[in-house]
Design a protein around this motif. Sequence first.
Motif, PDB file in Angstrom:
ATOM      1  N   VAL A  10     112.708   5.970 -22.695  1.00  0.00           N
ATOM      2  CA  VAL A  10     113.102   4.770 -21.952  1.00  0.00           C
ATOM      3  C   VAL A  10     111.967   4.368 -21.018  1.00  0.00           C
ATOM      4  O   VAL A  10     111.418   5.204 -20.303  1.00  0.00           O
ATOM      5  CB  VAL A  10     114.385   5.024 -21.126  1.00  0.00           C
ATOM      6  N   ILE A  11     111.627   3.084 -21.050  1.00  0.00           N
ATOM      7  CA  ILE A  11     110.640   2.543 -20.125  1.00  0.00           C
ATOM      8  C   ILE A  11     111.331   1.513 -19.232  1.00  0.00           C
ATOM      9  O   ILE A  11     111.973   0.588 -19.735  1.00  0.00           O
ATOM     10  CB  ILE A  11     109.460   1.885 -20.864  1.00  0.00           C
ATOM     11  N   LEU A  12     111.229   1.691 -17.934  1.00  0.00           N
ATOM     12  CA  LEU A  12     111.800   0.749 -16.979  1.00  0.00           C
ATOM     13  C   LEU A  12     110.675   0.067 -16.209  1.00  0.00           C
ATOM     14  O   LEU A  12     109.708   0.715 -15.806  1.00  0.00           O
ATOM     15  CB  LEU A  12     112.725   1.467 -15.990  1.00  0.00           C
ATOM     16  N   LYS A  13     110.814  -1.234 -16.018  1.00  0.00           N
ATOM     17  CA  LYS A  13     109.872  -1.974 -15.186  1.00  0.00           C
ATOM     18  C   LYS A  13     110.460  -2.100 -13.789  1.00  0.00           C
ATOM     19  O   LYS A  13     111.562  -2.618 -13.626  1.00  0.00           O
ATOM     20  CB  LYS A  13     109.612  -3.373 -15.762  1.00  0.00           C
ATOM     21  N   LEU A  14     109.721  -1.630 -12.812  1.00  0.00           N
ATOM     22  CA  LEU A  14     110.141  -1.752 -11.416  1.00  0.00           C
ATOM     23  C   LEU A  14     109.239  -2.757 -10.714  1.00  0.00           C
ATOM     24  O   LEU A  14     108.029  -2.541 -10.585  1.00  0.00           O
ATOM     25  CB  LEU A  14     110.054  -0.398 -10.703  1.00  0.00           C
ATOM     26  N   PHE A  15     109.818  -3.857 -10.276  1.00  0.00           N
ATOM     27  CA  PHE A  15     109.060  -4.876  -9.555  1.00  0.00           C
ATOM     28  C   PHE A  15     109.168  -4.624  -8.048  1.00  0.00           C
ATOM     29  O   PHE A  15     110.276  -4.539  -7.503  1.00  0.00           O
ATOM     30  CB  PHE A  15     109.585  -6.276  -9.895  1.00  0.00           C
ATOM     31  N   THR A  16     108.017  -4.478  -7.424  1.00  0.00           N
ATOM     32  CA  THR A  16     107.948  -4.283  -5.974  1.00  0.00           C
ATOM     33  C   THR A  16     106.872  -5.226  -5.411  1.00  0.00           C
ATOM     34  O   THR A  16     106.342  -6.073  -6.134  1.00  0.00           O
ATOM     35  CB  THR A  16     107.586  -2.823  -5.614  1.00  0.00           C
ATOM     36  N   ASP A  17     106.526  -5.032  -4.132  1.00  0.00           N
ATOM     37  CA  ASP A  17     105.519  -5.888  -3.505  1.00  0.00           C
ATOM     38  C   ASP A  17     104.246  -5.116  -3.169  1.00  0.00           C
ATOM     39  O   ASP A  17     103.501  -5.486  -2.260  1.00  0.00           O
ATOM     40  CB  ASP A  17     106.084  -6.517  -2.233  1.00  0.00           C
ATOM     41  N   PHE A  18     103.972  -4.018  -3.904  1.00  0.00           N
ATOM     42  CA  PHE A  18     102.843  -3.184  -3.510  1.00  0.00           C
ATOM     43  C   PHE A  18     101.510  -3.946  -3.581  1.00  0.00           C
ATOM     44  O   PHE A  18     101.316  -4.850  -4.385  1.00  0.00           O
ATOM     45  CB  PHE A  18     102.769  -1.905  -4.361  1.00  0.00           C
ATOM     46  N   LYS A  19     100.621  -3.535  -2.690  1.00  0.00           N
ATOM     47  CA  LYS A  19      99.239  -4.008  -2.719  1.00  0.00           C
ATOM     48  C   LYS A  19      98.333  -2.777  -2.797  1.00  0.00           C
ATOM     49  O   LYS A  19      98.511  -1.822  -2.033  1.00  0.00           O
ATOM     50  CB  LYS A  19      98.908  -4.829  -1.467  1.00  0.00           C
ATOM     51  N   THR A  20      97.419  -2.799  -3.743  1.00  0.00           N
ATOM     52  CA  THR A  20      96.526  -1.666  -3.929  1.00  0.00           C
ATOM     53  C   THR A  20      95.473  -1.642  -2.817  1.00  0.00           C
ATOM     54  O   THR A  20      94.783  -2.639  -2.579  1.00  0.00           O
ATOM     55  CB  THR A  20      95.825  -1.747  -5.299  1.00  0.00           C
ATOM     56  N   GLN A  21      95.388  -0.498  -2.148  1.00  0.00           N
ATOM     57  CA  GLN A  21      94.446  -0.344  -1.046  1.00  0.00           C
ATOM     58  C   GLN A  21      93.064   0.085  -1.562  1.00  0.00           C
ATOM     59  O   GLN A  21      92.904   0.410  -2.749  1.00  0.00           O
ATOM     60  CB  GLN A  21      94.982   0.689  -0.058  1.00  0.00           C
ATOM     61  N   GLU A  22      92.074   0.071  -0.679  1.00  0.00           N
ATOM     62  CA  GLU A  22      90.706   0.419  -1.064  1.00  0.00           C
ATOM     63  C   GLU A  22      90.604   1.832  -1.638  1.00  0.00           C
ATOM     64  O   GLU A  22      89.774   2.101  -2.504  1.00  0.00           O
ATOM     65  CB  GLU A  22      89.770   0.278   0.142  1.00  0.00           C
TER      66      GLU A  22
END
Length: 230
Positions: free
Chosen positions: A22-34
Motif C-alpha cells: 500500500v502506498i499512501l500520499k500524505l500532503f503537508t506543508d513541509f519546506k526543505t531546509q538547507e
Amino acid sequence: MLFSENELNNIKREMSKLKNKVILKLFTDFKTQEDGSKLRKCMSCEGTYELLISLEELSNGKLLIEEVSIEENADEAKKYSVSRIPAILFVDDDGKEILRYSAYPTGSEFVPFLNSIQYFSGVRPFYADQILSHLKKIDQSKMKIFITPTCPYCPATVPVLTLFAIVSKGKISAEVIDVNLNPDIAMKYQVQGVPHTVINETENIYGMFSPQDLLDKLTKGERDFGGMYA
C-alpha cells in the motif's frame, strides 16, 4: 514514543494482515531546509507524518508513505485538488484517488484508519462480494463522512464507507473529514453530530449505518436481498 509496548504489538499484528503493498500520499506543508531536513508549520501535519511513518516501520515493507508538500509540489496538490492539510490519499496504481482522509487519524479514528489500510491492501470482509455484485446498480457517487477523534460510533461506521470506496475502485469515492480540523466544512454541511454522512451532496445519513443501509441508499432501494450481513 507514540505507542505503548502493548499497542505496538497489536499494531504489528494488524499490519501483518496486509496482503499487497500500500502506498499512501500524505500532503503537508513541509519546506526543505538547507540541511535537508523538513520543517512543517502545521502541527496536525507533524503528528500525522509521525503516525504514518511509525505505521510504515511496523508494516514489514508493506506500507510506503510518500509525503508531498503543497508548498514545494504545487502541481501535485493541484492535480488532486488538495487545499487542506493534512490530507491522506489512497491512490491506485493508475494514480486515481480512491479515498481521502482530511483528518489526523488518532483516538477513535485510528482503528478504522487501520481497517482502511487493510482493505486497500486487498483484505476483504465477507460482505465485499455483495458490494461488487451491486455496482452496476450504483451511479458514480461521492460520499463524505464527518467524524471526531472522540466519537464512540464512528469506528463502526467509517470502515463501512471506506470499504465501499475501495471495493468499487473509486466508482464510489469517499472522504473522511475530521470536524475539529475542518469546522468550516462542517458548518457548510450543517453538521451537528457525528457520524454524519453526505451522499452526492443531496442525501444525509445521521448516525450509524450498516452495509445494508448504505447499499439501499446507493442503489436507491433496488439492492438484492439475502446474503448481506454487517
